[in-house]
Enzyme design. Structure first.
Site, PDB file in Angstrom:
ATOM      1  N   GLU A 126      -4.480  16.866 -11.771  1.00 51.62           N
ATOM      2  CA  GLU A 126      -3.470  16.337 -12.694  1.00 51.62           C
ATOM      3  C   GLU A 126      -2.125  16.797 -12.158  1.00 51.62           C
ATOM      4  OE1 GLU A 126      -4.092  14.334 -15.148  1.00 51.62           O
ATOM      5  OE2 GLU A 126      -6.263  14.482 -15.270  1.00 51.62           O
ATOM      6  N   CYS A 172       5.410  16.872 -17.288  1.00 50.71           N
ATOM      7  CA  CYS A 172       4.966  16.082 -16.131  1.00 50.71           C
ATOM      8  C   CYS A 172       5.265  14.603 -16.316  1.00 50.71           C
ATOM      9  CB  CYS A 172       3.476  16.290 -15.905  1.00 50.71           C
ATOM     10  SG  CYS A 172       2.485  15.921 -17.366  1.00 50.71           S
TER      11      CYS A 172
END
Ligand code: NAD
Length: 475
Positions: free
Chosen positions: A224, A258
């Site tokens: 991720e 993110c």
């Protein structure tokens, strides 16, 4: 704050890793298929312990950040963590059931099914920016799938790491779930362990190192990662609404997200209206932003200096920097800041910004924007503001990204029933919801032959019988 770990602490934590891994492996071998009741019990314990330790975990995160809005910790960490546990608990029985699959005529009347099976002992590496949600989200999926798990918390959030370790020890034996802290050396040893699955959340650069380390054991990885998530506003979309939703994504956690909108493409001529709207929004949300508890600090001096460096570099190369609030850098915070006239030579257009800075680019035709995005690494998120369905479809088909938000930023991450994950340099694999369960399960295909069947027709000695059969089979 980045904790500096003494060599003996690193050694002790690495030794703990070896010991915990062996204990978890032995415990898993003794109980390789926990049933639904025991998995639900573990999920319920996880929920209870999070609620019980809500205030000290929240305070620990804020202390690690210098200041983290406690409301943001509740909204962006506790809420999605608890909602994810609730969702997994409600669906678990269904997820665990073997699924029947079709059988072709040549193999009838055999039966096919897919049986989800726990993988074993899994590792989870956690970054500092949402240390609770990015630990509990993967852990929920790992537990739901019946695994044992060890988490490695970032060296940037040592207070949180210790608080989480103590909290989880109340709910779990360490041979079920355990937490490791410590510096990068511990993280490196962690990535080199022979996990049954390793889920890493962090930067693309470190993701490459993690994948290299995992390759030695052929450990399957979910990565991720990060990157620059583009945002595009169509000329027909109300600019005030777009500004509010984009600023929200950029200001939550001071842009240290993110999936924060990294930069925005505005139609030519809308820049002034966007700036005015953005200024009014920041004034309304964060009066006296430096002291305002709702506005989060940059995690540490190194990252603050990195962000200030982007602004200096952009200004020196001709960009116009427009801070939207007046903040004393001694507070550890950085004002939400728009930057106009950016070029590829500026470092803020090369690196993931990961802070409250928003470069604003102009465009005339959507195809230019699509070309720009497609010429760059595939992003983790893409945001498109438009009410026209045919243009939305075109944008979805013409670009590829980890996820998409239409007319909103970041909220796709909080959907329990949507998978989450990047593509290419922004990551590989998915978790959240059912995809999380599958990521941490071996989805085992099982073919069951029936007592009476026709497979003998295909066995040697081959001759006219098989040749006749092949005539049908190869049609
Ligand atoms: P990072 O890559 O520096 O560190 C992440 C974790 O990896 C930390 O726990 C660290 O201890 C560990 N680590 C460091 N070096 C390692 C090594 N050589 N081997 C194994 N582990 C190592 O990232 P960060 O600064 O903590 O987080 C910010 C980055 O994470 C940003 O790029 C952001 O986009 C990304 N991120 C992605 C997601 C997502 O879900 N896709 C979520 C949050 C953050």
């Amino acid at each position: 704050m980045q904790a500096v770990f003494q060599p003996h602490e690193t050694q002790a934590e690495t030794a703990r890793l070896v010991d915990l891994y062996a204990r978890q492996r032995a415990a898993f071998n003794a109980q390789p298929f926990p049933g639904v009741v025991s998995r639900l019990r573990r999920l319920a314990s996880l929920r209870e312990v999070l609620l019980k330790h809500r205030s000290n975990l929240n305070a620990a995160i804020s202390a690690d950040f210098g200041h983290r809005s406690s409301h943001e910790t509740e909204l962006l960490e506790f809420f999605p963590s608890l909602a994810g546990i609730k969702h997994a608990s409600a669906k678990l029985d269904k997820w665990m059931k073997p699924k029947r699959r079709g059988v072709s005529i040549w193999f009838m009347p055999a039966s096919n099914r897919v049986v989800p099976q726990p993988l074993g002992v899994v590792g989870i590496i956690v970054p500092w920016n949402y240390p609770l949600f990015l630990a509990i989200g993967p852990l929920t999926a790992a537990i739901a799938a019946g695994n044992r798990a060890i988490l490695k918390i970032s060296e940037y959030t040592p207070r949180f790491g210790e608080a989480l370790r103590l909290a989880l020890r109340e709910a779990f034996d360490e041979d079920e779930v355990a937490v490791l802290n410590g510096g990068v050396e511990v993280a490196q040893a962690f990535a080199a362990c022979a996990w049954d699955h390793l889920l890493f959340t962090g930067s693309t650069g470190v993701g490459k190192q993690v994948m290299r380390a995992a390759a030695d054991n052929l450990t399957p990885v979910t990565l991720e990662l990060g990157g620059k998530s583009p945002t595009i506003v169509h000329a027909d979309f109300p600019i005030d609404t777009a500004a509010e939703r984009i600023l929200h994504g950029k200001c939550l956690n001071a842009g240290q997200t993110c999936v924060a909108p990294d930069y925005v493409f505005l139609p030519e001529g809308k820049q002034e209206a966007f700036t005015e709207a953005a200024r009014a929004i920041v004034a309304k949300w964060y009066p006296d932003a430096g002291k305002n508890p709702d506005y989060t600090a940059v995690v540490n001096g190194r990252h603050l200096a990195r962000l200030q460096g982007y602004l200096r570099d952009a200004e020196a190369k001709g960009a116009k920097v427009v801070p939207l609030a007046d903040i004393d850098p001694a507070t550890g915070k950085l004002a939400p800041t728009l930057v106009f006239g950016v070029t590829d030579e500026m470092s803020l257009m090369q690196d993931e910004i990961f802070g409250p800075i928003l470069p604003v680019l102009g465009y005339q035709r959507l195809d230019e924007v699509i070309g720009y995005i497609n010429a760059r690494p595939r992003p983790l998120a893409l945001y498109y503001f438009d009410y026209d369905n045919s243009r939305i479809s075109h944008m979805l088909g013409a670009t590829i990204s980890g996820g998409v938000g239409i007319n909103e930023t970041m909220m796709h991450v909080g959907q329990d029933d949507l998978p989450f994950g990047g593509v290419g340099p922004s990551g590989m694999g998915h978790y959240h919801g059912h995809e999380g369960f599958e990521t941490f399960s071996k989805m085992k295909p099982v073919f069951a032959q029936s007592r009476i069947n026709g497979l003998w027709l295909m066995r040697p000695p081959y001759g006219p019988r098989v040749e006749k059969l092949l005539k049908f089979m190869l049609r």
